[in-house]
Design a protein around this motif. Structure first.
Motif, PDB file in Angstrom:
ATOM      1  N   PRO A 157      48.152  86.676  66.167  1.00  0.00           N
ATOM      2  CA  PRO A 157      48.534  85.744  65.097  1.00  0.00           C
ATOM      3  C   PRO A 157      47.741  84.441  65.061  1.00  0.00           C
ATOM      4  O   PRO A 157      47.717  83.774  64.039  1.00  0.00           O
ATOM      5  CB  PRO A 157      50.020  85.460  65.355  1.00  0.00           C
ATOM      6  CG  PRO A 157      50.285  85.909  66.744  1.00  0.00           C
ATOM      7  CD  PRO A 157      49.280  86.966  67.087  1.00  0.00           C
ATOM      8  N   ALA A 216      55.970  71.138  62.114  1.00  0.00           N
ATOM      9  CA  ALA A 216      54.629  71.423  62.656  1.00  0.00           C
ATOM     10  C   ALA A 216      54.109  70.254  63.502  1.00  0.00           C
ATOM     11  O   ALA A 216      53.347  70.441  64.448  1.00  0.00           O
ATOM     12  CB  ALA A 216      53.656  71.721  61.515  1.00  0.00           C
ATOM     13  N   TYR A 245      49.149  62.912  60.869  1.00  0.00           N
ATOM     14  CA  TYR A 245      48.963  63.856  61.980  1.00  0.00           C
ATOM     15  C   TYR A 245      47.832  64.837  61.651  1.00  0.00           C
ATOM     16  O   TYR A 245      46.908  65.043  62.450  1.00  0.00           O
ATOM     17  CB  TYR A 245      50.290  64.607  62.203  1.00  0.00           C
ATOM     18  CG  TYR A 245      50.230  65.753  63.186  1.00  0.00           C
ATOM     19  CD1 TYR A 245      50.479  65.544  64.546  1.00  0.00           C
ATOM     20  CD2 TYR A 245      49.955  67.057  62.764  1.00  0.00           C
ATOM     21  CE1 TYR A 245      50.448  66.606  65.443  1.00  0.00           C
ATOM     22  CE2 TYR A 245      49.920  68.112  63.664  1.00  0.00           C
ATOM     23  CZ  TYR A 245      50.171  67.892  64.993  1.00  0.00           C
ATOM     24  OH  TYR A 245      50.136  68.924  65.883  1.00  0.00           O
TER      25      TYR A 245
HETATM   26  N1  CMC Z   1      49.891  73.277  62.932  1.00  0.00           N
HETATM   27  C1  CMC Z   1      50.247  72.170  63.649  1.00  0.00           C
HETATM   28  N2  CMC Z   1      49.491  71.630  64.630  1.00  0.00           N
HETATM   29  C2  CMC Z   1      48.324  72.230  64.910  1.00  0.00           C
HETATM   30  C3  CMC Z   1      47.878  73.365  64.206  1.00  0.00           C
HETATM   31  C4  CMC Z   1      48.705  73.884  63.186  1.00  0.00           C
HETATM   32  N3  CMC Z   1      48.340  74.977  62.500  1.00  0.00           N
HETATM   33  N4  CMC Z   1      46.675  73.760  64.686  1.00  0.00           N
HETATM   34  C5  CMC Z   1      46.377  72.892  65.674  1.00  0.00           C
HETATM   35  N5  CMC Z   1      47.352  71.967  65.799  1.00  0.00           N
HETATM   36  C6  CMC Z   1      47.366  70.836  66.741  1.00  0.00           C
HETATM   37  C7  CMC Z   1      47.714  71.295  68.135  1.00  0.00           C
HETATM   38  O1  CMC Z   1      49.091  71.233  68.385  1.00  0.00           O
HETATM   39  C8  CMC Z   1      46.926  70.318  68.978  1.00  0.00           C
HETATM   40  O2  CMC Z   1      47.649  69.113  69.004  1.00  0.00           O
HETATM   41  P1  CMC Z   1      47.640  68.201  70.345  1.00  0.00           P
HETATM   42  O3  CMC Z   1      46.196  67.873  70.604  1.00  0.00           O
HETATM   43  O4  CMC Z   1      48.490  67.053  69.970  1.00  0.00           O
HETATM   44  O5  CMC Z   1      48.218  69.078  71.410  1.00  0.00           O
HETATM   45  C9  CMC Z   1      45.673  70.054  68.159  1.00  0.00           C
HETATM   46  O6  CMC Z   1      46.044  70.334  66.797  1.00  0.00           O
HETATM   47  C10 CMC Z   1      44.489  70.928  68.535  1.00  0.00           C
HETATM   48  O7  CMC Z   1      44.926  72.290  68.460  1.00  0.00           O
HETATM   49  P2  CMC Z   1      44.479  73.417  69.454  1.00  0.00           P
HETATM   50  O8  CMC Z   1      45.523  74.487  69.466  1.00  0.00           O
HETATM   51  O9  CMC Z   1      44.094  72.803  70.776  1.00  0.00           O
HETATM   52  O10 CMC Z   1      43.166  73.904  68.740  1.00  0.00           O
HETATM   53  P3  CMC Z   1      42.398  75.241  69.006  1.00  0.00           P
HETATM   54  O11 CMC Z   1      41.023  75.036  68.572  1.00  0.00           O
HETATM   55  O12 CMC Z   1      42.623  75.702  70.403  1.00  0.00           O
HETATM   56  O13 CMC Z   1      43.160  76.309  68.058  1.00  0.00           O
HETATM   57  C11 CMC Z   1      43.825  77.500  66.124  1.00  0.00           C
HETATM   58  C12 CMC Z   1      42.727  76.676  66.807  1.00  0.00           C
HETATM   59  C13 CMC Z   1      43.249  78.120  64.869  1.00  0.00           C
HETATM   60  C14 CMC Z   1      44.274  78.620  67.072  1.00  0.00           C
HETATM   61  C15 CMC Z   1      45.014  76.559  65.793  1.00  0.00           C
HETATM   62  O14 CMC Z   1      44.604  75.576  64.857  1.00  0.00           O
HETATM   63  C16 CMC Z   1      46.221  77.325  65.222  1.00  0.00           C
HETATM   64  O15 CMC Z   1      47.057  77.794  66.006  1.00  0.00           O
HETATM   65  N6  CMC Z   1      46.312  77.498  63.879  1.00  0.00           N
HETATM   66  C17 CMC Z   1      47.354  78.314  63.292  1.00  0.00           C
HETATM   67  C18 CMC Z   1      46.962  79.792  63.361  1.00  0.00           C
HETATM   68  C19 CMC Z   1      45.861  80.135  62.382  1.00  0.00           C
HETATM   69  O16 CMC Z   1      45.901  79.754  61.211  1.00  0.00           O
HETATM   70  N7  CMC Z   1      44.869  80.921  62.853  1.00  0.00           N
HETATM   71  C20 CMC Z   1      43.751  81.384  62.010  1.00  0.00           C
HETATM   72  C21 CMC Z   1      42.445  80.749  62.426  1.00  0.00           C
HETATM   73  S1  CMC Z   1      41.123  80.954  61.249  1.00  0.00           S
HETATM   74  C22 CMC Z   1      40.808  82.622  61.107  1.00  0.00           C
HETATM   75  C23 CMC Z   1      40.529  83.365  62.377  1.00  0.00           C
HETATM   76  O17 CMC Z   1      40.044  82.849  63.384  1.00  0.00           O
HETATM   77  O18 CMC Z   1      40.792  84.545  62.355  1.00  0.00           O
END
Ligand code: CMC
Length: 430
Positions: free
Chosen positions: A263, A293, A353
Motif C-alpha cells: 500500500p 493525517a 504541515y
Molecule cells: N500523509 C501524512 N503525512 C505524510 C504522508 C502522507 N501521505 N507522507 C509522508 N508524510 C509525513 C511523514 O509522517 C513524515 O513526517 P515526520 O517527518 O514528521 O515523521 C514525513 O512526511 C516524511 O515521510 P516519510 O514516510 O519519511 O517519507 P518516505 O519518503 O519514507 O515515504 C511515501 C514516502 C510515499 C511512502 C509516503 O509519503 C506515504 O506513505 N505516502 C502515502 C502512500 C502513497 O501514496 N504511496 C504511493 C507513492 S507514489 C507511487 C509509487 O511509489 O508506487
C-alpha cells in the motif's frame, strides 16, 4: 581533473572518494572502496541517500517535478506516444522506427496467448483471491513454460522473453479478473492493438460483444504510459536485486509485482479510492481527515500524497488530474469522489504541515478515479499499474545484465544485538 570528496574518520583515517557527475549534473560520492580501505560502511535505512547503480533509462528531478524517459519528458510522451512505443523506448533506448514499431507491435499481438495448461492454475485460486496474488504467481510460472530449463538469466532469448512478458501480462491480468467474477476467460484476439485487446479480454461477454469506446482506450493508453517507469523505486530495485542473482526475467519481474502490491507503493491507488469513499460516507469532512493525517499519534496517512523523490507536484499526477475531468466528461460519468479528491487536495496543499513537508499528490491520487470511470474494478487498479510498469522493469533488468560490473546485491548492516552469549539448555530456561 576529476572531483573527489575527502572523508575524515574519527580514528584518524582519511580517504579521498571519487565524485561521479551524471548527465543532468547530479553528484554522487563513490564509496565502493570505502570498506576495503577504511573498514567503515555507510548506514542509510530506506536508501534515501544511496545510489544503487548508474542508469540511462529515466531521469527525475524531484525538486522541480521533472520526469524524462531516455531524455523525453513525460508530458511529451503522454501527449503523443502509444504505450507500445514507450515500452520500446524504455527497453531499447530509442523511439522505434516505423519498421521496428511494426515488428514489435506485431510480435506483441502474436504472443498474447498463454500455454493452455496454465489456464488450469486459475481453477486452484480462491475466487476471493486478490488479483495481484494471482498475477504474481502466474508471472513466476511463466518461467516454467517459456524459460530455459535451468531457470537462469540469459540474454540469448531476451527479446522474445520481453515480448512474451509485455504481451501475456494482459492475458494473465484479464484472466485473474474473470476468475474473480466467475466469468469465462476471453482469449486474446491478435488483430487488436494492445489496449483494445486487454479491454476486450476484461469485458467481453459470450452473449454480448464488448466494443471499447476510443475514450476508454485512450485513457488506458495514457495511464499505462504514466506508469511505465520511475527509476529506482521499490519494485524496480526489487527486480534489480533479484536479477542480480542471475534469476531469469520472469522470476525477477514476479518479485517486482509483489513489491509493487504494497500500500505504500503501487497498492496506494486502491487505498486512495477506498479512503475517498470513506471520507464521502463520513459527510465529506475533509478537514477531519487532513487533521488525522497530521496527527503523529494517528496511523492515518493521506494515501496518494507524498513521495520519496518528489518534493514538488508529481508530474504524472498533474497529467492525470488534467485527464480526469476530460475523461469523465467525455464518458458522461459523474463521480462524487472526484469532488472529494479535489477538496482534499486543496485543503492539504494550503496546510502548513503539508507545505513544510512538501507533500503533494502523487501518481496514485487521481488515477483510481479514471480507472473507475473506464470500468476497472478497485482491486484491479494495482494490476493496471503492473501492466504499465512491466516495460520499465524489463528495461532495468536488461541494463543491469548488460553492465559488466554488476555484482550481486548484498547490503551490509550494523549489528546491534547481543554479543557473545552462551546456549542455555532448555531445562534451565525460565
Ligand atoms: N500523509 C501524512 N503525512 C505524510 C504522508 C502522507 N501521505 N507522507 C509522508 N508524510 C509525513 C511523514 O509522517 C513524515 O513526517 P515526520 O517527518 O514528521 O515523521 C514525513 O512526511 C516524511 O515521510 P516519510 O514516510 O519519511 O517519507 P518516505 O519518503 O519514507 O515515504 C511515501 C514516502 C510515499 C511512502 C509516503 O509519503 C506515504 O506513505 N505516502 C502515502 C502512500 C502513497 O501514496 N504511496 C504511493 C507513492 S507514489 C507511487 C509509487 O511509489 O508506487
Amino acid at each position: 581533473m576529476s572531483e573527489t570528496a575527502k572523508l575524515n574518520l574519527p580514528d584518524g583515517q582519511s580517504i579521498e572518494l571519487p565524485v561521479i557527475t551524471g548527465t543532468e549534473n547530479e553528484k554522487a560520492i563513490d564509496i565502493s572502496q570505502l570498506r576495503a580501505k577504511t573498514g567503515h560502511i555507510t548506514l542509510d535505512p530506506g536508501y534515501g541517500n544511496t545510489g544503487s547503480c548508474t542508469s540511462k533509462i529515466t531521469f527525475i528531478d524531484g525538486e522541480k517535478g521533472v520526469l524524462r524517459h531516455r531524455g523525453i519528458s513525460i508530458e511529451d510522451l503522454a501527449a503523443n506516444a502509444s504505450f507500445v512505443e514507450v515500452a520500446y523506448l524504455l527497453i531499447f533506448g530509442h523511439l522505434p522506427t516505423l519498421e521496428e514499431h511494426g515488428r514489435f507491435a506485431q510480435e506483441l499481438r502474436h504472443h498474447a496467448l498463454i500455454h493452455e495448461d496454465m489456464k488450469h492454475f486459475f481453477d486452484s485460486f480462491s475466487s476471493s483471491a486478490h488479483p495481484m496474488a494471482i498475477l504474481s504467481a502466474m508471472v513466476a510460472s511463466l518461467s516454467a513454460y517459456y524459460g530455459q530449463a535451468t531457470g537462469e538469466a540469459s540474454m540469448e532469448n531476451f527479446e522474445m522473453d520481453a515480448i512474451r512478458l509485455i504481451s501475456k501480462i494482459r492475458t494473465l491480468a484479464a484472466f485473474s479478473y474473470r476468475k474473480s467474477i466467475g466469468k469465462p476467460f476471453i482469449y486474446p484476439k491478435s488483430a487488436l492493438p494492445y489496449c483494445e485487446n486487454f479491454l476486450r479480454m476484461m469485458f467481453n461477454m459470450p452473449e454480448e460483444d464488448y466494443i471499447p469506446d476510443p475514450e476508454v482506450t485512450n485513457a488506458l493508453n495514457l495511464l499505462l504510459i504514466l506508469h511505465a517507469d520511475h527509476e529506482q523505486n521499490c519494485s524496480t530495485s526489487t527486480v534489480r536485486s533479484v536479477g542480480s542473482t542471475k534469476a531469469n526475467l520472469f522470476a525477477s519481474v514476479a518479485s517486482g509485482i509483489l513489491a509493487l502490491w504494497g500500500p505504500l507503493h503501487g497498492g496506494a491507488n486502491q487505498q486512495v479510492v477506498n479512503m475517498l469513499e470513506m471520507i464521502k460516507e463520513d459527510g465529506s469532512n475533509v478537514d477531519k481527515y487532513v487533521a488525522k493525517a497530521k496527527d503523529s499519534k494517528d496511523p492515518f496517512r493521506l494515501m496518494g500524497f507524498g513521495h520519496r523523490v518528489y518534493k514538488n507536484y508529481d508530474p504524472r499526477a498533474k497529467v492525470i488530474k488534467g485527464a480526469c475531468d476530460k475523461v469523465l466528461e467525455k464518458l458522461g460519468v459523474h463521480d462524487p469522489v472526484l469532488e472529494v479528491a479535489k477538496r482534499l487536495e486543496e485543503h492539504a496543499l494550503s496546510d502548513d504541515y503539508f507545505k513544510e513537508l512538501k507533500l503533494f499528490p502523487n501518481v496514485d491520487f487521481y488515477s483510481g478515479i479514471i480507472y473507475r470511470a473506464i470500468g476497472i474494478p478497485t482491486d484491479m487498479f494495482t494490476v493496471i499499474f503492473t501492466i504499465g510498469r512491466v516495460p520499465g522493469w524489463i528495461a532495468h533488468w536488461k541494463e543491469m545484465m548488460e553492465e559488466p560490473k554488476t555484482r550481486i546485491v548484498r547490503p551490509r548492516q550494523v549489528y546491534n544485538g547481543d554479543t557473545n552469549s552462551k546456549y542455555i539448555p532448555r531445562s534451565d530456561r525460565s
